[in-house]
Design a protein around this motif. Structure first.
Motif, PDB file in Angstrom:
ATOM      1  N   ALA A 166       0.841  -1.200   0.000  1.00  0.00           N
ATOM      2  CA  ALA A 166       0.000   0.000   0.000  1.00  0.00           C
ATOM      3  C   ALA A 166       0.880   1.255   0.000  1.00  0.00           C
ATOM      4  N   VAL A 167       2.006   1.196   0.730  1.00  0.00           N
ATOM      5  CA  VAL A 167       2.935   2.338   0.790  1.00  0.00           C
ATOM      6  C   VAL A 167       3.474   2.609  -0.617  1.00  0.00           C
ATOM      7  N   VAL A 168       3.868   1.519  -1.322  1.00  0.00           N
ATOM      8  CA  VAL A 168       4.408   1.667  -2.675  1.00  0.00           C
ATOM      9  C   VAL A 168       3.370   2.366  -3.572  1.00  0.00           C
ATOM     10  N   ASP A 169       2.127   1.882  -3.516  1.00  0.00           N
ATOM     11  CA  ASP A 169       1.069   2.463  -4.363  1.00  0.00           C
ATOM     12  C   ASP A 169       0.875   3.950  -4.074  1.00  0.00           C
ATOM     13  N   VAL A 170       0.835   4.275  -2.800  1.00  0.00           N
ATOM     14  CA  VAL A 170       0.548   5.658  -2.414  1.00  0.00           C
ATOM     15  C   VAL A 170       1.688   6.590  -2.850  1.00  0.00           C
ATOM     16  N   VAL A 171       2.948   6.117  -2.676  1.00  0.00           N
ATOM     17  CA  VAL A 171       4.085   6.980  -3.018  1.00  0.00           C
ATOM     18  C   VAL A 171       4.163   7.169  -4.542  1.00  0.00           C
ATOM     19  N   ILE A 172       3.906   6.081  -5.293  1.00  0.00           N
ATOM     20  CA  ILE A 172       3.924   6.200  -6.765  1.00  0.00           C
ATOM     21  C   ILE A 172       2.820   7.167  -7.211  1.00  0.00           C
ATOM     22  N   ALA A 173       1.658   7.032  -6.577  1.00  0.00           N
ATOM     23  CA  ALA A 173       0.546   7.931  -6.921  1.00  0.00           C
ATOM     24  C   ALA A 173       0.912   9.387  -6.629  1.00  0.00           C
ATOM     25  N   ALA A 174       1.810   9.569  -5.660  1.00  0.00           N
ATOM     26  CA  ALA A 174       2.239  10.929  -5.318  1.00  0.00           C
ATOM     27  C   ALA A 174       3.355  11.406  -6.252  1.00  0.00           C
ATOM     28  N   GLY A 175       3.699  10.557  -7.259  1.00  0.00           N
ATOM     29  CA  GLY A 175       4.691  10.956  -8.259  1.00  0.00           C
ATOM     30  C   GLY A 175       6.128  10.755  -7.815  1.00  0.00           C
ATOM     31  N   LYS A 176       6.374   9.951  -6.798  1.00  0.00           N
ATOM     32  CA  LYS A 176       7.744   9.725  -6.316  1.00  0.00           C
ATOM     33  C   LYS A 176       8.102   8.241  -6.436  1.00  0.00           C
ATOM     34  N   ASP A 177       9.440   7.997  -6.458  1.00  0.00           N
ATOM     35  CA  ASP A 177       9.921   6.617  -6.530  1.00  0.00           C
ATOM     36  C   ASP A 177      10.177   6.115  -5.106  1.00  0.00           C
ATOM     37  N   PRO A 178       9.454   5.073  -4.649  1.00  0.00           N
ATOM     38  CA  PRO A 178       9.619   4.632  -3.246  1.00  0.00           C
ATOM     39  C   PRO A 178      10.824   3.716  -3.027  1.00  0.00           C
ATOM     40  N   TYR A 179      11.524   3.345  -4.118  1.00  0.00           N
ATOM     41  CA  TYR A 179      12.632   2.393  -3.967  1.00  0.00           C
ATOM     42  C   TYR A 179      13.984   3.090  -4.051  1.00  0.00           C
ATOM     43  N   GLU A 180      14.975   2.496  -3.368  1.00  0.00           N
ATOM     44  CA  GLU A 180      16.357   2.955  -3.568  1.00  0.00           C
ATOM     45  C   GLU A 180      17.069   1.856  -4.352  1.00  0.00           C
ATOM     46  N   LYS A 181      18.013   2.264  -5.226  1.00  0.00           N
ATOM     47  CA  LYS A 181      18.761   1.285  -6.001  1.00  0.00           C
ATOM     48  C   LYS A 181      20.150   1.170  -5.389  1.00  0.00           C
ATOM     49  N   LYS A 182      20.532  -0.068  -5.027  1.00  0.00           N
ATOM     50  CA  LYS A 182      21.832  -0.232  -4.354  1.00  0.00           C
ATOM     51  C   LYS A 182      22.662  -1.276  -5.072  1.00  0.00           C
ATOM     52  N   LEU A 183      23.967  -1.066  -5.121  1.00  0.00           N
ATOM     53  CA  LEU A 183      24.866  -2.046  -5.708  1.00  0.00           C
ATOM     54  C   LEU A 183      24.895  -3.289  -4.814  1.00  0.00           C
ATOM     55  N   LEU A 184      24.856  -4.455  -5.449  1.00  0.00           N
ATOM     56  CA  LEU A 184      24.915  -5.684  -4.655  1.00  0.00           C
ATOM     57  C   LEU A 184      26.231  -5.750  -3.899  1.00  0.00           C
ATOM     58  N   GLY A 185      26.209  -6.300  -2.700  1.00  0.00           N
ATOM     59  CA  GLY A 185      27.438  -6.514  -1.927  1.00  0.00           C
ATOM     60  C   GLY A 185      28.240  -7.656  -2.552  1.00  0.00           C
ATOM     61  N   ILE A 186      29.468  -7.865  -2.041  1.00  0.00           N
ATOM     62  CA  ILE A 186      30.355  -8.856  -2.669  1.00  0.00           C
ATOM     63  C   ILE A 186      29.784 -10.274  -2.577  1.00  0.00           C
ATOM     64  N   THR A 187      29.192 -10.643  -1.465  1.00  0.00           N
ATOM     65  CA  THR A 187      28.639 -12.008  -1.344  1.00  0.00           C
ATOM     66  C   THR A 187      27.491 -12.209  -2.332  1.00  0.00           C
ATOM     67  N   ALA A 188      26.572 -11.241  -2.380  1.00  0.00           N
ATOM     68  CA  ALA A 188      25.427 -11.378  -3.287  1.00  0.00           C
ATOM     69  C   ALA A 188      25.874 -11.320  -4.748  1.00  0.00           C
ATOM     70  N   MET A 189      26.879 -10.470  -5.036  1.00  0.00           N
ATOM     71  CA  MET A 189      27.374 -10.357  -6.422  1.00  0.00           C
ATOM     72  C   MET A 189      28.066 -11.657  -6.840  1.00  0.00           C
ATOM     73  N   THR A 190      28.799 -12.283  -5.908  1.00  0.00           N
ATOM     74  CA  THR A 190      29.462 -13.552  -6.212  1.00  0.00           C
ATOM     75  C   THR A 190      28.413 -14.615  -6.509  1.00  0.00           C
TER      76      THR A 190
END
Ligand code: SF4
Length: 374
Positions: free
Chosen positions: A305-329
Protein backbone atom coordinates in the motif's frame (compact mmCIF):
# COMPACT_ATOMS: atom_id res chain seq x y z
CA UNK A 1 16.66 -33.08 15.27
CA UNK A 2 16.80 -33.96 18.94
CA UNK A 3 20.43 -34.80 19.65
CA UNK A 4 21.23 -36.52 22.94
CA UNK A 5 24.43 -35.19 24.42
CA UNK A 6 26.77 -37.28 26.53
CA UNK A 7 27.48 -35.81 29.97
CA UNK A 8 31.21 -35.85 29.18
CA UNK A 9 31.01 -35.19 25.46
CA UNK A 10 33.94 -34.48 23.17
CA UNK A 11 32.49 -31.12 22.20
CA UNK A 12 32.41 -29.97 25.84
CA UNK A 13 35.74 -31.59 26.79
CA UNK A 14 37.65 -28.31 26.97
CA UNK A 15 35.11 -27.04 29.54
CA UNK A 16 34.82 -30.11 31.75
CA UNK A 17 38.56 -30.79 31.70
CA UNK A 18 39.20 -27.19 32.82
CA UNK A 19 36.38 -27.25 35.38
CA UNK A 20 35.41 -30.86 36.21
CA UNK A 21 32.37 -30.13 38.47
CA UNK A 22 30.77 -28.10 35.65
CA UNK A 23 29.63 -31.33 33.99
CA UNK A 24 27.19 -32.33 36.73
CA UNK A 25 26.26 -28.71 37.50
CA UNK A 26 25.27 -28.17 33.85
CA UNK A 27 22.85 -31.08 34.06
CA UNK A 28 20.58 -28.94 36.25
CA UNK A 29 20.00 -26.50 33.39
CA UNK A 30 17.75 -27.19 30.44
CA UNK A 31 19.12 -27.42 26.90
CA UNK A 32 18.43 -24.25 25.00
CA UNK A 33 18.62 -24.67 21.27
CA UNK A 34 19.51 -21.55 19.31
CA UNK A 35 19.19 -20.48 15.70
CA UNK A 36 23.02 -20.63 15.53
CA UNK A 37 22.87 -24.32 16.46
CA UNK A 38 20.33 -24.97 13.72
CA UNK A 39 22.44 -23.07 11.22
CA UNK A 40 25.41 -25.26 12.19
CA UNK A 41 23.34 -28.43 11.81
CA UNK A 42 22.23 -27.32 8.34
CA UNK A 43 25.79 -26.45 7.31
CA UNK A 44 27.01 -29.88 8.42
CA UNK A 45 24.22 -31.72 6.58
CA UNK A 46 25.08 -29.85 3.39
CA UNK A 47 28.82 -30.42 3.82
CA UNK A 48 28.23 -34.13 4.35
CA UNK A 49 26.22 -34.30 1.14
CA UNK A 50 28.87 -32.42 -0.87
CA UNK A 51 31.68 -34.68 0.36
CA UNK A 52 29.74 -37.88 -0.24
CA UNK A 53 28.86 -36.71 -3.74
CA UNK A 54 32.52 -35.96 -4.51
CA UNK A 55 33.57 -39.32 -3.14
CA UNK A 56 30.96 -41.11 -5.26
CA UNK A 57 28.98 -42.30 -2.22
CA UNK A 58 25.22 -42.63 -2.68
CA UNK A 59 23.65 -39.68 -0.87
CA UNK A 60 20.58 -37.44 -0.74
CA UNK A 61 20.60 -33.69 -1.34
CA UNK A 62 19.26 -32.14 1.91
CA UNK A 63 19.00 -28.59 0.50
CA UNK A 64 15.19 -28.38 0.51
CA UNK A 65 14.95 -29.25 4.16
CA UNK A 66 17.54 -26.71 5.32
CA UNK A 67 16.15 -23.62 7.05
CA UNK A 68 19.38 -21.61 6.82
CA UNK A 69 20.54 -22.59 3.34
CA UNK A 70 22.04 -19.75 1.34
CA UNK A 71 24.72 -19.21 -1.29
CA UNK A 72 27.38 -18.64 1.35
CA UNK A 73 26.60 -21.97 3.02
CA UNK A 74 26.70 -23.74 -0.33
CA UNK A 75 29.98 -22.17 -1.37
CA UNK A 76 31.68 -23.02 1.97
CA UNK A 77 30.36 -26.60 1.85
CA UNK A 78 31.80 -27.05 -1.65
CA UNK A 79 35.20 -25.63 -0.70
CA UNK A 80 35.26 -27.81 2.39
CA UNK A 81 34.38 -30.92 0.36
CA UNK A 82 37.30 -30.21 -1.99
CA UNK A 83 39.55 -29.68 1.03
CA UNK A 84 38.55 -33.11 2.39
CA UNK A 85 39.18 -34.64 -1.02
CA UNK A 86 42.69 -33.13 -1.03
CA UNK A 87 43.36 -34.71 2.36
CA UNK A 88 42.17 -38.07 1.04
CA UNK A 89 44.51 -37.75 -1.95
CA UNK A 90 47.35 -36.90 0.43
CA UNK A 91 46.58 -40.04 2.45
CA UNK A 92 46.74 -42.11 -0.73
CA UNK A 93 50.39 -41.11 -1.16
CA UNK A 94 51.33 -43.34 1.79
CA UNK A 95 48.44 -45.80 1.93
CA UNK A 96 46.77 -47.72 -0.87
CA UNK A 97 43.37 -47.98 0.78
CA UNK A 98 42.58 -45.08 3.13
CA UNK A 99 39.06 -45.06 4.57
CA UNK A 100 36.92 -41.94 4.86
CA UNK A 101 34.14 -41.70 7.40
CA UNK A 102 31.74 -38.75 7.48
CA UNK A 103 29.64 -37.80 10.52
CA UNK A 104 30.88 -40.89 12.31
CA UNK A 105 29.92 -41.68 15.91
CA UNK A 106 33.11 -42.32 17.88
CA UNK A 107 33.41 -43.99 21.24
CA UNK A 108 36.21 -42.97 23.60
CA UNK A 109 34.67 -44.64 26.68
CA UNK A 110 37.94 -46.44 27.35
CA UNK A 111 39.05 -43.16 28.94
CA UNK A 112 35.80 -41.29 29.64
CA UNK A 113 32.67 -42.93 31.10
CA UNK A 114 30.04 -43.06 28.33
CA UNK A 115 32.29 -40.83 26.25
CA UNK A 116 31.23 -40.49 22.67
CA UNK A 117 30.93 -37.83 20.00
CA UNK A 118 30.31 -37.36 16.29
CA UNK A 119 33.26 -36.43 14.15
CA UNK A 120 32.74 -34.58 10.88
CA UNK A 121 35.40 -36.45 8.95
CA UNK A 122 37.90 -39.17 9.74
CA UNK A 123 40.51 -40.31 7.26
CA UNK A 124 42.19 -43.52 8.29
CA UNK A 125 45.44 -44.47 6.60
CA UNK A 126 48.62 -46.33 7.40
CA UNK A 127 50.89 -43.88 9.18
CA UNK A 128 48.39 -41.11 9.93
CA UNK A 129 44.87 -40.80 11.24
CA UNK A 130 43.35 -37.46 10.19
CA UNK A 131 40.49 -35.88 12.13
CA UNK A 132 38.69 -32.95 10.50
CA UNK A 133 36.18 -30.76 12.29
CA UNK A 134 34.03 -28.39 10.22
CA UNK A 135 33.16 -25.37 12.32
CA UNK A 136 30.63 -23.13 10.63
CA UNK A 137 30.34 -20.60 13.46
CA UNK A 138 31.37 -17.01 13.10
CA UNK A 139 32.39 -16.81 16.74
CA UNK A 140 35.80 -17.44 18.20
CA UNK A 141 38.59 -18.70 15.96
CA UNK A 142 39.31 -22.22 17.17
CA UNK A 143 42.80 -23.72 17.23
CA UNK A 144 43.43 -27.43 16.83
CA UNK A 145 46.61 -27.24 18.91
CA UNK A 146 46.21 -29.61 21.87
CA UNK A 147 42.44 -29.26 21.42
CA UNK A 148 40.71 -31.72 23.83
CA UNK A 149 37.67 -32.15 21.56
CA UNK A 150 39.92 -33.20 18.68
CA UNK A 151 41.96 -35.42 21.00
CA UNK A 152 38.77 -37.24 22.06
CA UNK A 153 37.76 -37.81 18.43
CA UNK A 154 41.24 -39.11 17.67
CA UNK A 155 41.03 -41.52 20.60
CA UNK A 156 37.67 -42.72 19.27
CA UNK A 157 39.23 -43.19 15.83
CA UNK A 158 42.12 -45.17 17.31
CA UNK A 159 39.66 -47.35 19.24
CA UNK A 160 38.10 -48.35 15.92
CA UNK A 161 41.08 -48.60 13.61
CA UNK A 162 44.34 -48.98 15.54
CA UNK A 163 45.46 -52.50 14.75
CA UNK A 164 43.67 -52.58 11.40
CA UNK A 165 45.85 -49.72 10.16
CA UNK A 166 49.38 -49.05 11.26
CA UNK A 167 48.78 -45.61 12.83
CA UNK A 168 51.75 -43.69 14.22
CA UNK A 169 50.56 -40.08 14.09
CA UNK A 170 47.35 -38.17 14.40
CA UNK A 171 46.67 -35.07 12.35
CA UNK A 172 44.00 -32.72 13.70
CA UNK A 173 42.39 -30.16 11.42
CA UNK A 174 39.84 -27.49 12.23
CA UNK A 175 38.24 -26.03 9.12
CA UNK A 176 36.42 -22.81 10.01
CA UNK A 177 35.63 -21.05 6.73
CA UNK A 178 33.75 -18.03 8.02
CA UNK A 179 36.76 -17.08 10.13
CA UNK A 180 39.18 -17.92 7.28
CA UNK A 181 40.77 -20.40 9.65
CA UNK A 182 42.32 -23.76 8.85
CA UNK A 183 44.19 -24.88 11.94
CA UNK A 184 46.32 -28.04 11.77
CA UNK A 185 48.18 -29.81 14.54
CA UNK A 186 49.96 -33.17 14.66
CA UNK A 187 50.69 -35.38 17.61
CA UNK A 188 52.17 -38.86 17.88
CA UNK A 189 49.86 -41.69 18.89
CA UNK A 190 51.99 -42.42 21.96
CA UNK A 191 51.83 -38.81 23.19
CA UNK A 192 48.06 -38.75 22.67
CA UNK A 193 47.58 -41.94 24.65
CA UNK A 194 49.81 -40.62 27.42
CA UNK A 195 47.58 -37.52 27.64
CA UNK A 196 44.47 -39.72 27.69
CA UNK A 197 45.83 -41.80 30.56
CA UNK A 198 47.37 -39.00 32.60
CA UNK A 199 44.93 -36.13 32.04
CA UNK A 200 41.70 -37.18 30.34
CA UNK A 201 40.87 -40.31 32.26
CA UNK A 202 41.55 -39.05 35.81
CA UNK A 203 39.74 -35.76 35.09
CA UNK A 204 36.75 -37.64 33.69
CA UNK A 205 36.58 -39.66 36.93
CA UNK A 206 36.37 -36.40 38.90
CA UNK A 207 33.84 -34.87 36.50
CA UNK A 208 31.46 -37.82 36.51
CA UNK A 209 31.20 -37.58 40.32
CA UNK A 210 30.98 -33.78 40.41
CA UNK A 211 34.36 -33.61 42.16
CA UNK A 212 37.39 -31.43 41.43
CA UNK A 213 37.84 -27.69 41.57
CA UNK A 214 35.60 -25.12 39.93
CA UNK A 215 37.76 -23.05 37.64
CA UNK A 216 36.52 -20.06 35.67
CA UNK A 217 38.00 -18.96 32.37
CA UNK A 218 37.22 -18.63 28.69
CA UNK A 219 35.63 -22.07 28.72
CA UNK A 220 32.76 -20.69 30.86
CA UNK A 221 31.07 -19.19 27.82
CA UNK A 222 29.94 -22.69 26.79
CA UNK A 223 28.73 -23.68 30.25
CA UNK A 224 25.01 -23.86 30.97
CA UNK A 225 25.68 -22.55 34.50
CA UNK A 226 27.51 -19.50 33.19
CA UNK A 227 24.96 -16.87 34.23
CA UNK A 228 24.56 -17.94 37.85
CA UNK A 229 27.83 -19.74 38.65
CA UNK A 230 29.36 -18.27 41.79
CA UNK A 231 32.92 -19.13 40.82
CA UNK A 232 32.57 -17.27 37.54
CA UNK A 233 31.03 -14.30 39.33
CA UNK A 234 33.89 -14.18 41.86
CA UNK A 235 36.44 -14.47 39.09
CA UNK A 236 34.95 -11.56 37.18
CA UNK A 237 34.19 -9.40 40.17
CA UNK A 238 37.87 -9.41 41.11
CA UNK A 239 38.07 -6.44 38.80
CA UNK A 240 36.09 -4.42 41.30
CA UNK A 241 39.18 -4.16 43.45
CA UNK A 242 40.46 -1.48 41.09
CA UNK A 243 37.71 0.81 42.37
CA UNK A 244 39.54 1.18 45.67
CA UNK A 245 43.11 1.44 44.58
CA UNK A 246 45.22 4.56 44.88
CA UNK A 247 46.42 6.75 43.20
CA UNK A 248 43.37 8.24 41.55
CA UNK A 249 44.25 7.08 38.05
CA UNK A 250 45.28 3.65 36.82
CA UNK A 251 48.80 3.09 35.55
CA UNK A 252 49.59 1.18 32.32
CA UNK A 253 50.38 -2.02 34.17
CA UNK A 254 46.97 -1.96 35.84
CA UNK A 255 45.29 -1.22 32.52
CA UNK A 256 47.08 -4.22 30.92
CA UNK A 257 45.87 -6.37 33.75
CA UNK A 258 42.27 -5.18 33.23
CA UNK A 259 42.50 -5.65 29.46
CA UNK A 260 43.37 -9.32 29.88
CA UNK A 261 40.05 -9.90 31.64
CA UNK A 262 37.75 -7.34 30.16
CA UNK A 263 36.29 -9.48 27.33
CA UNK A 264 35.37 -12.19 29.79
CA UNK A 265 33.95 -9.60 32.15
CA UNK A 266 31.73 -8.16 29.41
CA UNK A 267 30.64 -11.62 28.31
CA UNK A 268 29.79 -12.61 31.91
CA UNK A 269 27.89 -9.38 32.52
CA UNK A 270 25.82 -9.90 29.39
CA UNK A 271 25.10 -13.52 30.35
CA UNK A 272 23.82 -12.34 33.73
CA UNK A 273 21.65 -9.65 32.06
CA UNK A 274 20.23 -12.13 29.56
CA UNK A 275 19.46 -14.63 32.32
CA UNK A 276 17.82 -11.98 34.52
CA UNK A 277 15.64 -10.77 31.62
CA UNK A 278 14.47 -14.30 30.90
CA UNK A 279 13.69 -14.87 34.57
CA UNK A 280 11.89 -11.52 34.84
CA UNK A 281 9.75 -12.42 31.83
CA UNK A 282 8.86 -15.59 33.72
CA UNK A 283 7.68 -13.52 36.68
CA UNK A 284 10.79 -13.26 38.90
CA UNK A 285 11.17 -9.91 40.66
CA UNK A 286 14.67 -8.49 41.12
CA UNK A 287 14.69 -5.79 43.77
CA UNK A 288 15.14 -2.34 42.29
CA UNK A 289 14.32 -3.48 38.73
CA UNK A 290 11.20 -3.68 36.59
CA UNK A 291 10.33 -4.76 33.06
CA UNK A 292 9.44 -2.03 30.56
CA UNK A 293 8.90 -2.00 26.80
CA UNK A 294 12.16 -1.17 25.00
CA UNK A 295 12.63 1.45 22.30
CA UNK A 296 11.09 0.75 18.92
CA UNK A 297 10.97 2.39 15.49
CA UNK A 298 7.93 3.15 13.40
CA UNK A 299 7.11 0.53 10.77
CA UNK A 300 4.83 0.36 7.74
CA UNK A 301 1.63 -1.55 8.30
CA UNK A 302 1.31 -2.56 4.62
CA UNK A 303 4.36 -2.20 2.36
CA UNK A 304 2.53 -2.68 -0.95
CA UNK A 305 0.00 0.00 0.00
CA UNK A 306 2.93 2.34 0.79
CA UNK A 307 4.41 1.67 -2.68
CA UNK A 308 1.07 2.46 -4.36
CA UNK A 309 0.55 5.66 -2.41
CA UNK A 310 4.09 6.98 -3.02
CA UNK A 311 3.92 6.20 -6.76
CA UNK A 312 0.55 7.93 -6.92
CA UNK A 313 2.24 10.93 -5.32
CA UNK A 314 4.69 10.96 -8.26
CA UNK A 315 7.74 9.72 -6.32
CA UNK A 316 9.92 6.62 -6.53
CA UNK A 317 9.62 4.63 -3.25
CA UNK A 318 12.63 2.39 -3.97
CA UNK A 319 16.36 2.95 -3.57
CA UNK A 320 18.76 1.29 -6.00
CA UNK A 321 21.83 -0.23 -4.35
CA UNK A 322 24.87 -2.05 -5.71
CA UNK A 323 24.91 -5.68 -4.65
CA UNK A 324 27.44 -6.51 -1.93
CA UNK A 325 30.36 -8.86 -2.67
CA UNK A 326 28.64 -12.01 -1.34
CA UNK A 327 25.43 -11.38 -3.29
CA UNK A 328 27.37 -10.36 -6.42
CA UNK A 329 29.46 -13.55 -6.21
CA UNK A 330 26.25 -15.55 -5.97
CA UNK A 331 24.86 -13.69 -9.01
CA UNK A 332 27.92 -14.12 -11.22
CA UNK A 333 29.49 -17.28 -9.85
CA UNK A 334 32.95 -17.25 -8.23
CA UNK A 335 34.90 -17.69 -11.46
CA UNK A 336 33.18 -14.90 -13.41
CA UNK A 337 33.33 -12.66 -10.38
CA UNK A 338 37.12 -13.04 -10.25
CA UNK A 339 37.46 -12.61 -14.03
CA UNK A 340 35.50 -9.43 -14.38
CA UNK A 341 35.56 -7.90 -10.92
CA UNK A 342 38.78 -9.27 -9.38
CA UNK A 343 40.64 -6.08 -10.31
CA UNK A 344 37.86 -3.91 -8.93
CA UNK A 345 37.94 -5.21 -5.39
CA UNK A 346 40.34 -4.59 -2.55
CA UNK A 347 40.54 -5.46 1.10
CA UNK A 348 40.87 -2.33 3.22
CA UNK A 349 42.86 -2.79 6.39
CA UNK A 350 40.53 -3.35 9.33
CA UNK A 351 40.03 -0.91 12.16
CA UNK A 352 42.79 -1.34 14.74
CA UNK A 353 41.86 -3.52 17.69
CA UNK A 354 43.84 -4.18 20.84
CA UNK A 355 44.43 -7.93 21.28
CA UNK A 356 46.68 -10.07 23.45
CA UNK A 357 50.36 -10.29 22.40
CA UNK A 358 50.04 -14.01 21.48
CA UNK A 359 47.53 -13.23 18.69
CA UNK A 360 48.88 -14.54 15.37
CA UNK A 361 48.06 -11.42 13.34
CA UNK A 362 51.00 -9.13 12.52
CA UNK A 363 51.31 -5.99 14.62
CA UNK A 364 49.55 -2.94 13.22
CA UNK A 365 52.31 -0.57 12.14
CA UNK A 366 50.52 2.50 10.97
CA UNK A 367 51.76 5.72 12.48
CA UNK A 368 49.90 7.26 15.36
CA UNK A 369 49.35 10.37 13.22
CA UNK A 370 47.24 8.34 10.75
CA UNK A 371 44.51 8.26 13.33
CA UNK A 372 44.93 11.81 14.47
CA UNK A 373 44.82 13.77 11.26
CA UNK A 374 42.46 16.71 11.36
S1 SF4 B 1 30.59 -21.20 34.67
FE1 SF4 B 1 32.75 -21.67 34.52
S2 SF4 B 1 33.43 -21.92 36.63
FE2 SF4 B 1 31.22 -22.08 36.64
S3 SF4 B 1 30.79 -24.25 36.47
FE3 SF4 B 1 30.74 -23.42 34.41
S4 SF4 B 1 32.81 -23.73 33.63
FE4 SF4 B 1 32.93 -23.96 35.85
Amino acid sequence: MNVKHALLSASSAHRWISCPPSALLSKKFEDVSSSFAQEGTDAHALAQYKIEKLLGISTKDPTESLSFYDEEMKSHAEDYAYFVLEQVEKAKETCADPQVLIEQKLDFSRYVPEGYGHVDCLIIADGTLTVIDYKYGLGIKVSSERNPQMFCYALGGLALFDGIYDIENVNLVIYQPRRENISEYSISKSELIQWAEEVLSPTAQLAIKGDGEYKAGEHCQFCKAKATCRKRAEYNLELAKYDFELPATLDNEEISSILTKVDQLVSWASDVKEYALKEALNGTKFEGFKLVAGRSNRKYTDESAVVDVVIAAGKDPYEKKLLGITAMTALLGKKTFEEILGGLTFKPSGKPVLVTADDKRPEFNSAYEDFNEN
